[in-house]
Motif scaffolding. Structure first.
Motif, PDB file in Angstrom:
ATOM      1  N   GLY A  36       0.794  -1.221   0.000  1.00  0.00           N
ATOM      2  CA  GLY A  36       0.000   0.000   0.000  1.00  0.00           C
ATOM      3  C   GLY A  36       0.823   1.267   0.000  1.00  0.00           C
ATOM      4  N   LYS A  37       2.108   1.186   0.341  1.00  0.00           N
ATOM      5  CA  LYS A  37       3.013   2.332   0.258  1.00  0.00           C
ATOM      6  C   LYS A  37       4.436   1.817   0.064  1.00  0.00           C
ATOM      7  CE  LYS A  37       2.871   2.977   5.252  1.00  0.00           C
ATOM      8  NZ  LYS A  37       2.733   3.940   6.313  1.00  0.00           N
ATOM      9  N   PRO A  38       5.293   2.611  -0.624  1.00  0.00           N
ATOM     10  CA  PRO A  38       6.623   2.113  -0.972  1.00  0.00           C
ATOM     11  C   PRO A  38       7.615   2.075   0.192  1.00  0.00           C
ATOM     12  CG  PRO A  38       6.355   4.328  -1.813  1.00  0.00           C
ATOM     13  CD  PRO A  38       5.020   3.902  -1.251  1.00  0.00           C
ATOM     14  N   ASP A  39       7.278   2.724   1.301  1.00  0.00           N
ATOM     15  CA  ASP A  39       8.209   2.771   2.420  1.00  0.00           C
ATOM     16  C   ASP A  39       7.509   2.226   3.663  1.00  0.00           C
ATOM     17  OD1 ASP A  39      10.201   3.305   4.204  1.00  0.00           O
ATOM     18  OD2 ASP A  39      10.146   5.482   3.976  1.00  0.00           O
ATOM     19  N   ILE A  40       8.022   1.123   4.192  1.00  0.00           N
ATOM     20  CA  ILE A  40       7.382   0.504   5.366  1.00  0.00           C
ATOM     21  C   ILE A  40       8.092   0.867   6.661  1.00  0.00           C
ATOM     22  CG2 ILE A  40       6.433  -1.416   4.059  1.00  0.00           C
ATOM     23  CD1 ILE A  40       8.701  -3.153   5.185  1.00  0.00           C
ATOM     24  N   SER A  41       9.001   1.853   6.612  1.00  0.00           N
ATOM     25  CA  SER A  41       9.754   2.191   7.822  1.00  0.00           C
ATOM     26  C   SER A  41       8.873   2.837   8.885  1.00  0.00           C
ATOM     27  CB  SER A  41      10.932   3.115   7.490  1.00  0.00           C
ATOM     28  OG  SER A  41      10.474   4.334   6.951  1.00  0.00           O
ATOM     29  N   GLY A  42       7.729   3.407   8.511  1.00  0.00           N
ATOM     30  CA  GLY A  42       6.852   4.049   9.477  1.00  0.00           C
ATOM     31  C   GLY A  42       5.853   3.118  10.140  1.00  0.00           C
ATOM     32  N   VAL A  43       5.813   1.873   9.729  1.00  0.00           N
ATOM     33  CA  VAL A  43       4.850   0.936  10.307  1.00  0.00           C
ATOM     34  C   VAL A  43       5.539   0.067  11.351  1.00  0.00           C
ATOM     35  CG1 VAL A  43       3.367   0.900   8.288  1.00  0.00           C
ATOM     36  CG2 VAL A  43       5.223  -0.735   8.454  1.00  0.00           C
ATOM     37  N   TRP A  44       4.753  -0.616  12.156  1.00  0.00           N
ATOM     38  CA  TRP A  44       5.230  -1.529  13.184  1.00  0.00           C
ATOM     39  C   TRP A  44       6.176  -0.844  14.174  1.00  0.00           C
ATOM     40  CZ3 TRP A  44       6.305  -4.792   8.442  1.00  0.00           C
ATOM     41  CH2 TRP A  44       5.154  -5.453   8.052  1.00  0.00           C
ATOM     42  N   LYS A  45       5.655   0.220  14.785  1.00  0.00           N
ATOM     43  CA  LYS A  45       6.405   0.915  15.826  1.00  0.00           C
ATOM     44  C   LYS A  45       5.779   0.615  17.178  1.00  0.00           C
ATOM     45  CE  LYS A  45       7.810   5.033  13.279  1.00  0.00           C
ATOM     46  NZ  LYS A  45       7.741   6.491  13.242  1.00  0.00           N
ATOM     47  N   PHE A  46       6.613   0.628  18.209  1.00  0.00           N
ATOM     48  CA  PHE A  46       6.086   0.554  19.558  1.00  0.00           C
ATOM     49  C   PHE A  46       6.957   1.427  20.465  1.00  0.00           C
ATOM     50  CE2 PHE A  46       9.014  -2.976  19.163  1.00  0.00           C
ATOM     51  CZ  PHE A  46       9.723  -2.978  20.358  1.00  0.00           C
ATOM     52  N   GLU A  47       6.400   1.779  21.606  1.00  0.00           N
ATOM     53  CA  GLU A  47       7.071   2.721  22.498  1.00  0.00           C
ATOM     54  C   GLU A  47       7.140   2.139  23.902  1.00  0.00           C
ATOM     55  OE1 GLU A  47       6.315   7.211  24.109  1.00  0.00           O
ATOM     56  OE2 GLU A  47       5.622   6.708  22.094  1.00  0.00           O
ATOM     57  N   ILE A  48       8.318   2.268  24.503  1.00  0.00           N
ATOM     58  CA  ILE A  48       8.531   1.868  25.892  1.00  0.00           C
ATOM     59  C   ILE A  48       9.275   3.004  26.594  1.00  0.00           C
ATOM     60  CG2 ILE A  48       9.639   0.218  27.452  1.00  0.00           C
ATOM     61  CD1 ILE A  48       9.440  -1.883  25.243  1.00  0.00           C
ATOM     62  N   ASN A  49       8.683   3.550  27.623  1.00  0.00           N
ATOM     63  CA  ASN A  49       9.281   4.649  28.388  1.00  0.00           C
ATOM     64  C   ASN A  49       9.745   5.791  27.486  1.00  0.00           C
ATOM     65  OD1 ASN A  49       8.855   3.355  30.822  1.00  0.00           O
ATOM     66  ND2 ASN A  49      10.900   2.437  30.854  1.00  0.00           N
ATOM     67  N   GLN A  50       8.907   6.235  26.611  1.00  0.00           N
ATOM     68  CA  GLN A  50       9.139   7.331  25.676  1.00  0.00           C
ATOM     69  C   GLN A  50      10.278   7.049  24.694  1.00  0.00           C
ATOM     70  OE1 GLN A  50       9.675  10.704  28.226  1.00  0.00           O
ATOM     71  NE2 GLN A  50       7.474  10.926  28.578  1.00  0.00           N
ATOM     72  N   SER A  51      10.662   5.799  24.530  1.00  0.00           N
ATOM     73  CA  SER A  51      11.630   5.399  23.510  1.00  0.00           C
ATOM     74  C   SER A  51      10.866   4.673  22.412  1.00  0.00           C
ATOM     75  CB  SER A  51      12.687   4.467  24.092  1.00  0.00           C
ATOM     76  OG  SER A  51      13.456   5.129  25.056  1.00  0.00           O
ATOM     77  N   VAL A  52      11.071   5.125  21.173  1.00  0.00           N
ATOM     78  CA  VAL A  52      10.339   4.556  20.041  1.00  0.00           C
ATOM     79  C   VAL A  52      11.208   3.492  19.375  1.00  0.00           C
ATOM     80  CG1 VAL A  52       9.242   5.038  17.831  1.00  0.00           C
ATOM     81  CG2 VAL A  52       9.103   6.706  19.689  1.00  0.00           C
ATOM     82  N   PHE A  53      10.646   2.292  19.236  1.00  0.00           N
ATOM     83  CA  PHE A  53      11.308   1.189  18.549  1.00  0.00           C
ATOM     84  C   PHE A  53      10.573   0.956  17.232  1.00  0.00           C
ATOM     85  CE2 PHE A  53      12.020   0.639  23.038  1.00  0.00           C
ATOM     86  CZ  PHE A  53      13.358   0.301  23.117  1.00  0.00           C
ATOM     87  N   SER A  54      11.338   0.895  16.137  1.00  0.00           N
ATOM     88  CA  SER A  54      10.715   0.776  14.825  1.00  0.00           C
ATOM     89  C   SER A  54      11.180  -0.500  14.131  1.00  0.00           C
ATOM     90  CB  SER A  54      11.053   1.989  13.962  1.00  0.00           C
ATOM     91  OG  SER A  54      10.520   1.836  12.679  1.00  0.00           O
ATOM     92  N   ILE A  55      10.323  -1.490  14.126  1.00  0.00           N
ATOM     93  CA  ILE A  55      10.605  -2.733  13.403  1.00  0.00           C
ATOM     94  C   ILE A  55      10.555  -2.468  11.895  1.00  0.00           C
ATOM     95  CG2 ILE A  55       9.843  -5.111  13.039  1.00  0.00           C
ATOM     96  CD1 ILE A  55      10.925  -4.543  15.850  1.00  0.00           C
ATOM     97  N   GLY A  56       9.647  -1.589  11.483  1.00  0.00           N
ATOM     98  CA  GLY A  56       9.522  -1.257  10.063  1.00  0.00           C
ATOM     99  C   GLY A  56      10.783  -0.648   9.493  1.00  0.00           C
ATOM    100  N   LEU A  57      11.498   0.150  10.284  1.00  0.00           N
ATOM    101  CA  LEU A  57      12.753   0.748   9.823  1.00  0.00           C
ATOM    102  C   LEU A  57      13.791  -0.328   9.534  1.00  0.00           C
ATOM    103  CD1 LEU A  57      14.211   3.466   9.357  1.00  0.00           C
ATOM    104  CD2 LEU A  57      14.980   3.324  11.721  1.00  0.00           C
ATOM    105  N   ILE A  58      13.864  -1.313  10.409  1.00  0.00           N
ATOM    106  CA  ILE A  58      14.809  -2.420  10.203  1.00  0.00           C
ATOM    107  C   ILE A  58      14.402  -3.240   8.981  1.00  0.00           C
ATOM    108  CG2 ILE A  58      15.718  -4.543  11.224  1.00  0.00           C
ATOM    109  CD1 ILE A  58      15.238  -3.167  13.970  1.00  0.00           C
TER     110      ILE A  58
END
Length: 129
Positions: free
Chosen positions: A48-70
């Protein structure tokens, strides 16, 4: 001092490395165009979009982890590697294979012992005749 520098720069491997860097920079644009013009639109058609780095994110103690970026980085690596292989390496291998078809490899040169044995063999053949 300048003579030593000149010898260093004019070594074959330094010049070859410089040529490889320049050619690599030129191929980077070609491969980037293949990825951006062909492969990323395929990703957009699937996800649905050419860049998946913005999807599959989660946050723990105001730290953002991005599975989509990896995943995006891994996919980009795979796409670039596939483009290099299928558009550069494979055609060059086929070309080298076609060039080598008509050529037989040269035999290894004879050692001194082999040369002496060959001479003895030839002398024995002439005696028998």
């Amino acid at each position: 001092m300048l003579k030593g520098f000149k010898e260093f720069v004019m070594r074959g491997n330094v010049v070859d490395l410089a040529v490889a860097v320049v050619i690599g920079a030129a191929f980077t644009k070609i491969i980037g165009a293949v990825v951006d013009g062909l492969i990323n639109p395929l990703i957009a058609a699937i996800f649905g979009k050419p860049d998946i780095s913005g999807v599959w994110k989660f946050e723990i103690n105001q730290s953002v982890f991005s599975i989509g970026l990896i995943l995006q980085a891994a996919l980009n690596f795979l796409f670039v590697a596939a483009a290099v292989y299928f558009f550069i390496v494979m055609p060059l291998n086929k070309l080298a294979e076609r060039r080598a078809r008509g050529q037989e490899p040269e035999p290894d040169p004879l050692t001194t012992d082999q040369e002496l044995l060959t001479e003895i063999r030839d002398l024995l053949r002439t005696r028998q005749q």
